[in-house]
Enzyme design. Structure first.
Site, PDB file in Angstrom:
ATOM      1  N   HIS A   1      65.256  62.236  53.374  1.00  0.00           N
ATOM      2  CA  HIS A   1      64.977  61.722  54.718  1.00  0.00           C
ATOM      3  C   HIS A   1      63.791  62.501  55.287  1.00  0.00           C
ATOM      4  O   HIS A   1      63.933  63.306  56.203  1.00  0.00           O
ATOM      5  CB  HIS A   1      66.191  61.865  55.625  1.00  0.00           C
ATOM      6  CG  HIS A   1      67.418  61.197  55.102  1.00  0.00           C
ATOM      7  ND1 HIS A   1      68.697  61.545  55.514  1.00  0.00           N
ATOM      8  CD2 HIS A   1      67.578  60.195  54.195  1.00  0.00           C
ATOM      9  CE1 HIS A   1      69.577  60.781  54.877  1.00  0.00           C
ATOM     10  NE2 HIS A   1      68.922  59.962  54.077  1.00  0.00           N
ATOM     11  N   ILE A   2      62.619  62.267  54.755  1.00  0.00           N
ATOM     12  CA  ILE A   2      61.432  63.053  55.089  1.00  0.00           C
ATOM     13  C   ILE A   2      60.986  62.733  56.515  1.00  0.00           C
ATOM     14  O   ILE A   2      60.729  61.586  56.856  1.00  0.00           O
ATOM     15  CB  ILE A   2      60.280  62.737  54.128  1.00  0.00           C
ATOM     16  CG1 ILE A   2      60.742  62.838  52.669  1.00  0.00           C
ATOM     17  CG2 ILE A   2      59.091  63.649  54.383  1.00  0.00           C
ATOM     18  CD1 ILE A   2      59.831  62.110  51.698  1.00  0.00           C
TER      19      ILE A   2
END
Length: 549
Positions: free
Chosen positions: A469-470
């Site tokens: 989940h950058i």
């Protein structure tokens, strides 16, 4: 030699789910929109075939080979070195550079923030406040949900002005038993997902294939490939194999063109009125850092050295155990249920909040691999495999990470085959997140007890799984000295350069970043449309006052 120059009102760099949904919105106004994708075409049938033929069934990147001219990280069977690790803690993000982007292999979680996630600095003295609040974003959450087809529980702490477009997907038996046995101690709710529970937008309902990651074989869940098809249907023009490596600006700092390599390393030039960088939270800052000039010596949009900083994700720790009854994980979608009681509260001033997520991934592949490594065979193999398949369970934390200045993406010294410096990750898990893990261990123990758990196997202390989940590397804000862009994703230093990415999110909260990134991008789209004479932005809802601490 460069081909004839291309031009459009809007050029969108990247064809992931966020960029594609924004491109569609802009094209529906009649504007010309050109979308550039570094990777190649992607067809569901080819991806499914690669998954089924892969010897590494639990490797969610195995169906997505890395293009030589536009590489992405591959770690198994060996690390291809694309994302260089600077430490002190490894950040081995898995993302896909192809048509539609990384959401091809997502779990389709489409969580909204809770209202207080937008005000953590004001309320709890940690992180930063967003440049707007829940009410400003709520209409765009709804807009995204109605395009994708989202369903789930309404008991998540995220208020709604309108209902979901469909009812939740059927609850798997294992999750029913978890909900029943934890009742009165923990409320277990259906996850918010972009997954059909009925025929929706010409796509079928979920039939329980249990391969949501790495690919839904029937397109029951929404993904970037569908978003691109919708964008093209709306009039967006698409160029594949276009590896953008430079943003060129004029004397006033306006972006005037982008340059890209094709696979043969020919250079092509594209001009536009407005440019939108919509790659992920690693490749977007990489592009900006590559785009150096005499005026912007550290890269475009980086006059204050903020590009790439505040890298965040959602590290997880977990507990695996054997229940005292047969639950048979593997029937239905992979990640259907969770506990949300620790997403928000006064404790956030002391430690990370978190969600607790239950896996429903079949245990057969993992148990088989473990038993074969032990040298187990015959009747013992059959008995132990059945036991693991029937009774093994896992619960994990989804922890918030604070925006830390030193957690960042930079350019590495090494280069890829196109001669471009690779991205380099600087990352660490701070005490705030580690304290959240320590608190979550109490919940792990209680959940195992309620399920009659034995053979408890916690994740190794100090090891955190990455959830891909950058976010945070293009942080939006109100102060140019500590952010990269304003509340609409416009770069502080370039009036016609915008960003559409989870990288804009200034804090990570406790939910998967995709829906947040989409909603922010749709809000940006409304701003751009209004600025060019279109309809006004959607009115904000009035929920925050009733839900804020």
């Amino acid at each position: 030699m460069a081909e004839q120059n291309l031009s459009a009102d809007y050029v969108v760099v990247g064809s992931g789910i966020i960029g594609a949904m924004l491109a569609r919105k802009l094209a529906l106004t009649g504007a010309s929109v050109l979308m550039l994708e570094a990777g190649d075409d992607a067809k569901r049938g080819d991806i499914v075939a690669r998954f089924r033929n892969s010897p590494r069934r639990s490797d969610w990147m195995s169906p997505y080979p890395s293009p030589e001219w536009a590489p992405h990280p591959i770690y198994r069977p060996e690390d291809n070195g694309h994302l260089v690790q600077a430490g002190p803690y490894p950040y081995k993000a898995e993302y896909i550079r192809q048509l539609g982007g990384t959401s091809w292999h997502w779990a389709a979680h489409a969580w909204r923030n809770v209202p207080n996630d937008f005000h953590t600095k004001s309320l709890y003295g940690v992180g930063v406040d967003w440049p707007f609040d829940y009410d400003d974003l709520e209409p765009y959450y709804q807009e995204a949900e109605e395009i994708m087809g989202v369903c789930g529980s309404t008991e998540t702490g995220s208020p709604r002005s309108k209902p979901f477009p469909m009812d939740p997907v059927a609850e798997p038996y294992a999750m029913q038993r978890v909900r029943e046995r934890l009742a009165g101690v923990y409320p277990v709710v259906a996850n918010t997902v972009a997954r059909n529970s009925r025929t929706f937008d010409g796509r079928p309902p979920c039939c329980g294939n249990n391969s949501c990651q790495p690919v839904c074989p029937i397109d029951a869940q929404y993904h970037g490939g569908i978003a691109v098809a919708q964008a093209v249907a709306a009039g967006v023009k698409l160029v594949l194999r276009a590896n953008v490596f430079n943003l060129e600006h004029d004397a006033k700092g306006r972006i005037q063109s982008v340059h890209y390599y094709d696979p043969e390393k020919n250079v092509h030039k594209v001009t536009a009125k407005t440019f939108i960088v919509a790659a992920n939270g690693i490749e977007s800052p990489r592009l900006l850092l590559l785009s150096k000039s005499d005026t912007f010596k550290n890269g475009v949009a980086n006059a204050r050295d903020m590009v790439g900083r505040h890298l965040m994700d959602h590290p997880s720790t977990s507990l695996t155990f054997d229940a005292d009854e047969d639950v048979w994980l593997g029937r239905g979608p992979q990640s259907p249920s969770s506990i949300n009681t620790m997403r928000d509260g006064a404790f956030r001033s002391e430690h990370s909040p978190y969600r607790l997520d239950f896996t429903n991934i079949s245990r057969v592949d993992g148990a088989t691999t473990s038993l074969l490594k032990e040298g187990v065979y015959g009747k013992e193999f059959a008995d132990r495999l059945r036991h693991s398949a029937a009774r093994e369970m896992n619960v994990k934390s989804v922890l918030e990470v604070l925006p830390v200045l030193e957690n960042r993406i930079t350019l590495a010294d090494s280069k890829d085959v196109m001669g471009l410096p690779r991205p380099q990750a600087h990352y660490q898990i701070d005490a705030y997140t580690a304290a959240g893990h320590q608190r979550a261990k109490q919940d792990f123990a209680r959940i195992a007890q309620l399920m009659g758990g034995t053979n408890l196997r916690p994740s190794k202390e100090g090891d955190y799984a990455n959830n891909q989940h950058i976010c945070g590397t293009l942080s939006m804000g109100t102060d140019p000295n500590v952010s990269v862009c304003d509340e609409f994703g416009r770069a502080w230093d370039h009036e016609n350069l915008y960003f559409a990415s989870t990288g804009l999110l200034p804090t990570s909260s406790t939910c998967n970043s995709t829906l947040n990134g989409i909603a922010v991008a749709l809000r940006t789209g409304a701003h751009l449309i209004a600025a060019n004479g279109g309809p006004a932005m959607l009115p904000r809802s009035n929920t925050l006052g009733k839900n804020a601490v």
